[in-house]
Design a protein around this motif. Structure first.
Motif, short mmCIF file in Angstrom:
data_model
loop_
_atom_site.label_atom_id
_atom_site.label_comp_id
_atom_site.label_asym_id
_atom_site.label_seq_id
_atom_site.Cartn_x
_atom_site.Cartn_y
_atom_site.Cartn_z
N PHE A 74 0.82 -1.21 0.00
CA PHE A 74 0.00 0.00 0.00
C PHE A 74 0.85 1.26 0.00
CE2 PHE A 74 0.30 -1.62 4.36
CZ PHE A 74 0.74 -0.52 5.09
N TRP A 75 0.17 2.38 -0.17
CA TRP A 75 0.80 3.70 -0.20
C TRP A 75 0.03 4.60 0.78
CZ3 TRP A 75 4.82 5.61 -3.38
CH2 TRP A 75 5.02 6.98 -3.32
N HIS A 76 0.73 5.51 1.43
CA HIS A 76 0.07 6.44 2.35
C HIS A 76 0.23 7.88 1.88
CE1 HIS A 76 -0.35 3.98 6.34
NE2 HIS A 76 -1.23 3.64 5.42
N VAL A 77 -0.91 8.56 1.76
CA VAL A 77 -0.96 9.99 1.48
C VAL A 77 -1.48 10.68 2.73
CG1 VAL A 77 -1.98 11.80 0.05
CG2 VAL A 77 -1.44 9.57 -0.96
N GLY A 78 -0.75 11.68 3.22
CA GLY A 78 -1.18 12.44 4.40
C GLY A 78 -1.68 13.82 4.04
N ARG A 79 -2.01 14.59 5.06
CA ARG A 79 -2.52 15.94 4.86
C ARG A 79 -1.41 16.81 4.25
NH1 ARG A 79 -7.02 17.98 6.46
NH2 ARG A 79 -7.40 16.23 7.86
N PHE A 120 -8.53 7.04 6.36
CA PHE A 120 -8.58 6.96 7.82
C PHE A 120 -8.62 8.37 8.39
CE2 PHE A 120 -6.07 3.16 6.46
CZ PHE A 120 -6.99 2.18 6.83
N LEU A 121 -9.77 8.78 8.88
CA LEU A 121 -9.93 10.15 9.39
C LEU A 121 -9.50 10.20 10.86
CD1 LEU A 121 -12.90 12.51 8.59
CD2 LEU A 121 -11.76 12.56 10.80
N HIS A 122 -8.46 10.99 11.11
CA HIS A 122 -7.87 11.11 12.45
C HIS A 122 -8.14 12.49 13.05
CE1 HIS A 122 -5.04 7.59 12.93
NE2 HIS A 122 -5.31 7.48 11.65
N PRO A 123 -8.14 12.57 14.37
CA PRO A 123 -8.16 13.89 15.00
C PRO A 123 -6.78 14.55 14.92
CG PRO A 123 -8.17 12.15 16.67
CD PRO A 123 -8.15 11.48 15.34
N ASN A 124 -6.73 15.83 15.29
CA ASN A 124 -5.45 16.53 15.39
C ASN A 124 -4.56 15.77 16.37
OD1 ASN A 124 -6.87 18.31 13.83
ND2 ASN A 124 -6.96 19.93 15.37
N PRO A 125 -3.24 15.73 16.13
CA PRO A 125 -2.35 14.91 16.97
C PRO A 125 -2.42 15.21 18.46
CG PRO A 125 -1.20 15.58 14.97
CD PRO A 125 -2.51 16.32 14.97
N ASP A 126 -2.69 16.47 18.82
CA ASP A 126 -2.72 16.82 20.25
C ASP A 126 -4.12 16.74 20.86
OD1 ASP A 126 -3.72 18.99 18.92
OD2 ASP A 126 -2.33 20.46 19.77
N PHE A 127 -5.10 16.28 20.08
CA PHE A 127 -6.44 16.09 20.64
C PHE A 127 -6.39 15.04 21.74
CE2 PHE A 127 -10.48 13.61 20.48
CZ PHE A 127 -11.31 14.57 21.03
N VAL A 128 -7.02 15.36 22.87
CA VAL A 128 -7.02 14.45 24.00
C VAL A 128 -8.28 13.57 23.94
CG1 VAL A 128 -7.04 14.23 26.51
CG2 VAL A 128 -5.69 16.04 25.42
N ILE A 129 -8.06 12.27 23.83
CA ILE A 129 -9.17 11.32 23.78
C ILE A 129 -9.55 11.00 25.22
CG2 ILE A 129 -9.97 9.09 22.95
CD1 ILE A 129 -7.66 9.18 20.90
N TYR A 134 2.68 20.66 14.11
CA TYR A 134 2.57 19.21 14.00
C TYR A 134 3.62 18.61 13.07
CZ TYR A 134 -2.09 20.13 15.96
OH TYR A 134 -3.13 20.55 16.74
N ALA A 135 4.55 19.43 12.60
CA ALA A 135 5.51 18.97 11.57
C ALA A 135 6.34 17.78 12.04
CB ALA A 135 6.42 20.12 11.16
N ASP A 136 6.60 17.69 13.35
CA ASP A 136 7.45 16.60 13.83
C ASP A 136 6.73 15.26 13.81
OD1 ASP A 136 5.76 17.55 15.86
OD2 ASP A 136 7.05 16.78 17.45
N VAL A 137 5.40 15.25 13.79
CA VAL A 137 4.66 13.98 13.78
C VAL A 137 3.87 13.77 12.48
CG1 VAL A 137 4.49 13.78 16.29
CG2 VAL A 137 2.70 14.99 15.02
#
Length: 313
Positions: free
Chosen positions: A99-104, A269-278, A111-114
């Protein structure tokens, strides 16, 4: 009337024309199945077909060319992941896929570090353009589905908007090569749950996807060509205290000569912002459904934990 379990497909135009009934039906489908089909979604078939043409062209490239786009140590976050790497949690056998992954593409610098930059294959001229068009269309559709789900659990309609606008969401074109040997223990995708908030699957019209019912039965879900399959991921299950279940599903090997044909699919795969607290939503806790997660976790922390489990990190 058939006794065969039935996963509902709903017309998302009713979110604008018959909102209360649509929200109630969609919420009921997800409470029961964690899955639903969404039709009349507004994404042009030409856009979907164009993206698939670009993806098929990439997967047809020689192995040594494709492997140039594998990012060592990147955990598969961007670019190419070769055949035989990803393994479903607790499975002894790797999945039969590459597979291949395309991100935002537009990222908040904090958020550049993650959220690394995208990788693009030079050999397929329109890959970037076609992939990003599909990425953005599915991102918008996912936001509409989340709005309906928010209303169903008595949250504001746009509750998720500022929590997903910089989400580490992923478009994953997948190629399942032809299966040339009989009686192999591997399947195209082992039984698993998704990590993210919701997943939107374009191209589930080919047979193979099966969803595990609450009774433990495997129910095939082969949608119509104009239907996008949308399912709940573990992050939303945790956030809603299992009001919306993240349902186990798999992609089984087809019988006979069908197994000799390749299969392609493209989940988003729809994700929240990396720092969103679940953290469990208070309105999803009751005497009958006490909180199952006393501790919170960031979306990025949860993602990294899960990627290790499926051998991508």
């Amino acid at each position: 009337m058939s006794d065969q379990p039935y996963i509902p497909t709903l017309d998302i135009r009713r979110f604008d024309t018959d909102r209360d009934a649509f929200v109630a039906e969609l919420g009921a489908a997800y409470r029961e199945w964690g899955f639903a089909g969404i039709r009349n979604h507004g994404i042009p078939q030409a856009l979907i077909d164009g993206a698939y043409d670009a993806f098929v062209a990439f997967f047809a490239l020689p192995e040594d060319v494709k492997k140039r786009y594998h990012v060592p140590g990147g955990g598969g976050a961007r670019g190419y992941t070769p055949f035989g790497v990803e393994t479903a949690k607790d499975s002894k056998h790797f999945d039969l896929k590459e597979f291949w992954h395309v991100g935002r593409e537009v990222r908040d610098e904090k958020y550049a570090d993650v959220m690394p930059a995208n990788v693009w294959p030079a050999e397929v001229a329109d890959f970037r353009e076609k992939a990003l068009a599909l990425y953005n269309a599915l991102d918008d559709l996912g936001s509409r589905v989340l709005s309906a789900l928010a209303l169903h659990i008595d949250l504001p309609e746009h509750y998720f908007a500022d929590k997903t606008d910089n989400g580490n969401s992923i478009l994953r074109p997948i190629h399942y090569p032809p299966i040339t040997a009989d009686d192999i223990p591997n399947v195209r995708a082992g039984a698993h749950e998704d990590i993210n908030l919701i997943t939107l699957l374009v191209g589930a019209s080919a047979a193979g996807l099966e969803v595990k019912s609450k009774k433990g039965e495997w129910v095939p879900f082969t949608s119509d060509a104009d239907t996008i399959v949308v399912n709940i991921g573990d992050m939303l299950q945790r956030l809603t205290n299992h009001v919306y279940p993240s349902t186990t599903h798999r992609v089984v090997n087809p019988p006979g000569e069908q197994a000799r044909k390749p299969r392609y699919s493209t989940p988003f795969f729809l994700h929240p912002n990396p720092d969103f607290v679940i953290d469990v939503l208070p309105n999803c806790v009751s005497a009958d459904n006490p909180s199952r997660y006393p501790e919170s976790i960031t979306a990025q922390g949860y993602l990294e934990e899960r990627l290790r489990e499926i051998k991508l990190k």
